[in-house]
Write a protein that holds these residues in place. Structure first.
Motif, PDB file in Angstrom:
ATOM      1  N   GLY A 134       0.811  -1.208   0.000  1.00 19.69           N
ATOM      2  CA  GLY A 134       0.000   0.000   0.000  1.00 19.69           C
ATOM      3  C   GLY A 134       0.845   1.259   0.000  1.00 19.69           C
ATOM      4  O   GLY A 134       2.082   1.212  -0.002  1.00 19.69           O
ATOM      5  N   THR A 135       0.170   2.400  -0.020  1.00 17.13           N
ATOM      6  CA  THR A 135       0.813   3.714   0.041  1.00 17.13           C
ATOM      7  C   THR A 135       0.042   4.570   1.027  1.00 17.13           C
ATOM      8  O   THR A 135      -1.196   4.564   1.028  1.00 17.13           O
ATOM      9  CB  THR A 135       0.826   4.394  -1.345  1.00 17.13           C
ATOM     10  N   ILE A 136       0.763   5.296   1.867  1.00 16.84           N
ATOM     11  CA  ILE A 136       0.152   6.150   2.878  1.00 16.84           C
ATOM     12  C   ILE A 136       0.270   7.604   2.442  1.00 16.84           C
ATOM     13  O   ILE A 136       1.353   8.084   2.099  1.00 16.84           O
ATOM     14  CB  ILE A 136       0.841   5.974   4.256  1.00 16.84           C
ATOM     15  N   PHE A 137      -0.882   8.324   2.454  1.00 19.12           N
ATOM     16  CA  PHE A 137      -0.911   9.742   2.126  1.00 19.12           C
ATOM     17  C   PHE A 137      -1.409  10.525   3.333  1.00 19.12           C
ATOM     18  O   PHE A 137      -2.244  10.028   4.106  1.00 19.12           O
ATOM     19  CB  PHE A 137      -1.836  10.014   0.937  1.00 19.12           C
ATOM     20  N   ASN A 138      -0.948  11.775   3.478  1.00 19.33           N
ATOM     21  CA  ASN A 138      -1.458  12.629   4.545  1.00 19.33           C
ATOM     22  C   ASN A 138      -2.694  13.386   4.068  1.00 19.33           C
ATOM     23  O   ASN A 138      -3.189  13.158   2.959  1.00 19.33           O
ATOM     24  CB  ASN A 138      -0.356  13.579   5.055  1.00 19.33           C
ATOM     25  N   THR A 139      -3.194  14.291   4.897  1.00 22.65           N
ATOM     26  CA  THR A 139      -4.433  15.008   4.563  1.00 22.65           C
ATOM     27  C   THR A 139      -4.257  15.945   3.372  1.00 22.65           C
ATOM     28  O   THR A 139      -5.234  16.369   2.768  1.00 22.65           O
ATOM     29  CB  THR A 139      -4.928  15.822   5.772  1.00 22.65           C
ATOM     30  N   ASN A 140      -3.009  16.281   3.034  1.00 26.91           N
ATOM     31  CA  ASN A 140      -2.739  17.120   1.859  1.00 26.91           C
ATOM     32  C   ASN A 140      -2.448  16.286   0.621  1.00 26.91           C
ATOM     33  O   ASN A 140      -1.955  16.804  -0.387  1.00 26.91           O
ATOM     34  CB  ASN A 140      -1.553  18.051   2.139  1.00 26.91           C
ATOM     35  N   ASN A 141      -2.753  14.985   0.719  1.00 29.61           N
ATOM     36  CA  ASN A 141      -2.554  14.049  -0.384  1.00 29.61           C
ATOM     37  C   ASN A 141      -1.090  13.918  -0.795  1.00 29.61           C
ATOM     38  O   ASN A 141      -0.766  13.693  -1.955  1.00 29.61           O
ATOM     39  CB  ASN A 141      -3.392  14.458  -1.607  1.00 29.61           C
ATOM     40  N   ARG A 142      -0.200  14.082   0.194  1.00 27.32           N
ATOM     41  CA  ARG A 142       1.229  13.888  -0.042  1.00 27.32           C
ATOM     42  C   ARG A 142       1.667  12.572   0.594  1.00 27.32           C
ATOM     43  O   ARG A 142       1.196  12.217   1.670  1.00 27.32           O
ATOM     44  CB  ARG A 142       2.045  15.041   0.545  1.00 27.32           C
ATOM     45  N   PRO A 143       2.593  11.845  -0.039  1.00 34.63           N
ATOM     46  CA  PRO A 143       3.052  10.581   0.543  1.00 34.63           C
ATOM     47  C   PRO A 143       3.730  10.797   1.894  1.00 34.63           C
ATOM     48  O   PRO A 143       4.478  11.761   2.063  1.00 34.63           O
ATOM     49  CB  PRO A 143       4.051  10.055  -0.491  1.00 34.63           C
ATOM     50  N   VAL A 144       3.466   9.917   2.823  1.00 34.84           N
ATOM     51  CA  VAL A 144       4.105   9.968   4.137  1.00 34.84           C
ATOM     52  C   VAL A 144       5.337   9.081   4.079  1.00 34.84           C
ATOM     53  O   VAL A 144       5.236   7.858   3.956  1.00 34.84           O
ATOM     54  CB  VAL A 144       3.140   9.481   5.241  1.00 34.84           C
ATOM     55  N   ASP A 145       6.511   9.715   4.144  1.00 35.21           N
ATOM     56  CA  ASP A 145       7.741   8.952   3.934  1.00 35.21           C
ATOM     57  C   ASP A 145       8.332   8.383   5.222  1.00 35.21           C
ATOM     58  O   ASP A 145       9.380   7.759   5.195  1.00 35.21           O
ATOM     59  CB  ASP A 145       8.790   9.807   3.219  1.00 35.21           C
TER      60      ASP A 145
END
Length: 199
Positions: A134-145
């Motif tokens: 999967g891929t995790i995004f924050n509330t600003n639709n940016r990837p959480v690295d």
């Protein structure tokens, strides 16, 4: 005049020494490993996770009973150690049923003072299960690295990983064990409900 210069120099030296000690103490607190956990324990591998208040490069050194020392870097550090706040180090090529001592190196800190230990498990059969991807995004639709992902399934071993620079992650399930770690998790056609914990 000479006495005055001597006194000023002495006062300045005391001040700089004190300030340097304060800075070292603050850095020590910021880089001290906390929330240390061992995840993904198996017959030939394990993962060590910890957090630091400030980003710092870190690594793990393990030692076997034969006094062989091996150093492992963070899973995300390809060429050289990089600063992180969440640290995830996978230990590989371990021997089954063997106790290893380990310490975390976080900046100038070695933790714990007395090495901790972990014991690898007996080998089990490999499950024919696909990994969790999967891929995790924050509330600003940016990837959480930098996020810890924990996979939980009732009566099963907890597995974990950390997201990479683009927020993606993968958790292999081929070596998933029962919660008591003694055998494979039942790999039949029963539907299972799992959950991912993201922190």
């Amino acid at each position: 005049i000479g006495l005055g210069i001597l006194l000023i120099g002495l006062a300045g030296g005391v001040y700089l020494t004190t300030e340097n000690q304060i800075l070292k103490t603050r850095a020590g607190v910021s880089y001290m490993p906390k929330n240390v956990n061992v995840y993904n324990l198996g017959a030939s591998s394990a993962a060590i996770f910890w957090q630091t208040d400030e980003a710092i490069a870190g690594f793990v050194q393990i030692e076997s009973s034969r006094q062989q020392k091996t150093t492992y870097r963070d899973d995300r550090d390809i060429d050289a150690p990089q600063p992180h706040k969440l640290h995830f180090v996978t230990l590989t090529n371990l021997t089954p049923n063997t106790t290893y001592s380990y310490q975390i190196y976080s900046g100038q800190i070695i933790y714990p003072d007395t090495p901790a230990t972990l014991t690898t498990l007996s080998p089990v059969e490999t499950l024919n299960w696909n990994p969790v991807v999967g891929t995790i995004f924050n509330t600003n639709n940016r990837p959480v690295d930098e996020a810890l992902i924990i996979f939980e399934l009732e009566n099963a071993q907890k597995l974990a990983t950390i997201t990479k620079t683009r927020g993606n992650f993968i958790i292999p399930l081929s070596n998933l064990r029962s919660s008591d770690l003694t055998k494979n998790f039942p790999g039949n056609n029963t539907p299972y409900r799992a959950k991912l914990i993201i922190s």
